[in-house]
Enzyme design. Sequence first.
Site, PDB file in Angstrom:
ATOM      1  N   GLU A 180      86.848 -44.779 -47.550  1.00 58.28           N
ATOM      2  CA  GLU A 180      86.441 -45.019 -48.945  1.00 58.28           C
ATOM      3  C   GLU A 180      85.049 -44.461 -49.218  1.00 58.28           C
ATOM      4  O   GLU A 180      84.115 -45.197 -49.562  1.00 58.28           O
ATOM      5  CB  GLU A 180      86.502 -46.507 -49.284  1.00 58.28           C
ATOM      6  CG  GLU A 180      87.916 -47.054 -49.292  1.00 58.28           C
ATOM      7  CD  GLU A 180      88.006 -48.497 -49.788  1.00 58.28           C
ATOM      8  OE1 GLU A 180      86.985 -49.195 -49.787  1.00 58.28           O
ATOM      9  OE2 GLU A 180      89.113 -48.915 -50.178  1.00 58.28           O
ATOM     10  N   GLU A 237      95.956 -48.153 -47.870  1.00 55.58           N
ATOM     11  CA  GLU A 237      95.764 -49.603 -47.777  1.00 55.58           C
ATOM     12  C   GLU A 237      96.494 -50.232 -48.961  1.00 55.58           C
ATOM     13  O   GLU A 237      96.120 -50.001 -50.111  1.00 55.58           O
ATOM     14  CB  GLU A 237      94.273 -49.972 -47.850  1.00 55.58           C
ATOM     15  CG  GLU A 237      93.452 -49.395 -46.711  1.00 55.58           C
ATOM     16  CD  GLU A 237      91.978 -49.806 -46.774  1.00 55.58           C
ATOM     17  OE1 GLU A 237      91.642 -50.759 -47.497  1.00 55.58           O
ATOM     18  OE2 GLU A 237      91.177 -49.140 -46.096  1.00 55.58           O
TER      19      GLU A 237
HETATM   20  C1  GAL Z   1      88.858 -51.672 -48.521  1.00 59.01           C
HETATM   21  C2  GAL Z   1      88.338 -51.056 -47.232  1.00 59.01           C
HETATM   22  C3  GAL Z   1      88.842 -51.788 -46.001  1.00 59.01           C
HETATM   23  C4  GAL Z   1      88.667 -53.249 -46.200  1.00 59.01           C
HETATM   24  C5  GAL Z   1      89.389 -53.705 -47.444  1.00 59.01           C
HETATM   25  C6  GAL Z   1      89.255 -55.194 -47.689  1.00 59.01           C
HETATM   26  O1  GAL Z   1      88.042 -51.367 -49.589  1.00 59.01           O
HETATM   27  O2  GAL Z   1      88.691 -49.721 -47.109  1.00 59.01           O
HETATM   28  O3  GAL Z   1      88.108 -51.363 -44.883  1.00 59.01           O
HETATM   29  O4  GAL Z   1      87.318 -53.512 -46.275  1.00 59.01           O
HETATM   30  O5  GAL Z   1      88.849 -53.048 -48.548  1.00 59.01           O
HETATM   31  O6  GAL Z   1      87.968 -55.589 -48.002  1.00 59.01           O
END
Ligand code: GAL
Length: 671
Positions: free
Chosen positions: A144, A304
Amino acid sequence: MAIHFGVDYYPEHWPAERWETDAKLMQEMGIRVVRLAEFSWHKMEPREGSYDFAWLDEAVKVLGEKGIVSILGTPSAAPPAWMIHKHPEIQPVDREGRVHGFGGRHHDCQSNATYRSYCRQMVTNMAHHFKDNPYVVGWQIDNELGNSHDGLCYCDSCKAAFQKWLAKKYGTVEELNKAWGTAFWSQEYNAFEEVIPPRLTAAGDNPSCLLDWRLFHSDLVLDFATEQIDILRKMCPKQFITHNCMGFADTINYYDLGKKLDFVSHDQYPDGYFVEGSHVAEHINAAGLDVIRSYKQQSFWIMEQQSGITGWEMMGRNPRPGQLSAFAMQSIGHGADAVVFFRWRSCSMGEEQYWHGILPHHGNPDRRYYELQRLTQNMFSLMEEMEGATPASRVGIVFSFAQNYAIRIQPQVPDFRYLNFLWDVYKAFYDLHVDVDFVPEDGEFDKYDLLVAPLQYLMSDELAHKYTAYTEKGGHLLLTFRSGVKDRTNICYTDGPLPGKLQDLAGVSVEEYDPLYDISQSVSWDGTIFPVKTWADVLKADKDTQVLATYEKEFYAGAPAITCHPVGKGACYYLGCDPSGGLMKELAERLLSESGIRGNGNADPGVELITRSKGEKTWLFAINFTGENKEFHIAPDYERLGSAGSCENGDTGEESLLSPYESRVYVKTMG
Ligand code: GAL
């Protein structure tokens, strides 16, 4: 690539004896890919120059033997303590001069030469070690990019990089002075070395400097990513390269980044981040997916996807039975070729203890595991067939990072946001179940029958000509208030009334404008009165321009508010005010009917109808995001696909009724 479902996995958080069990459970769930190691710098280089990939080799092998391939993240989002201790200058500095230190993540400045060199060495070593590993299929650069760097870094290294960037952009300091209008408040520079980042000032800022600062920063982060991409491209030609973007996040121009990746990935958390009980509206989630598709104009991955309750210090809602599947189906419906769930197992330690995984803390499968297992089983072969399919959208909405920056710098009316306005416009089409693409300003306009270009605040001759050519050829274009206001360096247009360079095309001139604040205003459209907010452009219509709506109140009552100007074979509409939902819907309906575009059907609120097409086939997704039965109707030539996307809560048994959180997929074949 027959992958389609995966999880983000952190084997380093658990004893190695557990990995086998995890791999088996993943295999039984239909998981075919994991993303690993994006926060494991210390595990891979515990001391400077001493690399240890043995644990990762083992994890990749244990998974690989169960048919699960790996994507490796480069770990540059979390430099280790030894590095920061030795080189504290790597840490970022905010606008107020405060150092953001070790203890979380992203405690690095991306312009810092020492940090860059550490990153190059790490990526080179990882690439060398894993380039021929048959289980490693690809790479994710960093994590990110832009997240936590949102405040940007204002350190001396960034200062030097900014000066260099400006010198390249403007050539001479005289040009810079002109472009930034530094005659105001005696801000002229005699040399690029005198320019500093826009740190905390005694009073006010220069909007042109702020705009260039954001553009510079995007280029800087892109350059940071490119260094890693170049190494991997050269050393690992058999493996793909992607990055997990964040929808509309704007630190880095994702259109630019997309060009460097094999495909774009995205992180999708429909329940939002951190905020108690927050839930992002479905149309905003949908827009986030559509914009991701636009960054490379192709299908994408979700790297994700929400897999449980979200939360750091606070927790969000517990997704109801079927709801996680509905969220995942939305990602698939908008063009995801693979969905990787974040994370495999809820973590026992660290900041993200309450950002729940598929497995609960205790690691035994429960409701979420079984629900998502059914999803992977039901969807796998369809995902295989649909790979690469995208919506055949005939509506394009122009989305621009630069316009977003400029309006963020000067919102002009309290709480006015470029993105909120963009989402309001998008919602009108979403509610009518029309597939929409987002389009960059330098994108291909001609493939859309209807182009919506909100807030074209910064205008160039080139872009104005492009809109004119699009319309002349038969396109339908919607322009809005706050268009043509500035040039591309954020200096006001002075050669005539607004919308400046777009005046001839729009067939209107803005005689004056009224920022509405708390003034109530409304417009009359065909005898119906609609409230409007934020802004009122008081328009004067050219002779051949049709007035569609007029203002109801204030000294400009009766003046045109919305117009339509025939241009060549097409037409340019101008919206002078910020419409309420009802008015925007009315306008969208008119624009769609003029452009000959029909939606995917009708449905109760809370139901989404979207399509993906490939070759002769179009798949239609009907998704119920609510906890109640909902009705929907689609064209009769669609045929329902068996259990695809079927739901926890069962089928209602009725053709036009979706059960809570149920999704269905339909298909039709042309020809
Ligand atoms: C995303 C990030 C992950 C994890 C997730 C939950 O923004 O890429 O590493 O932090 O959020 O907080």
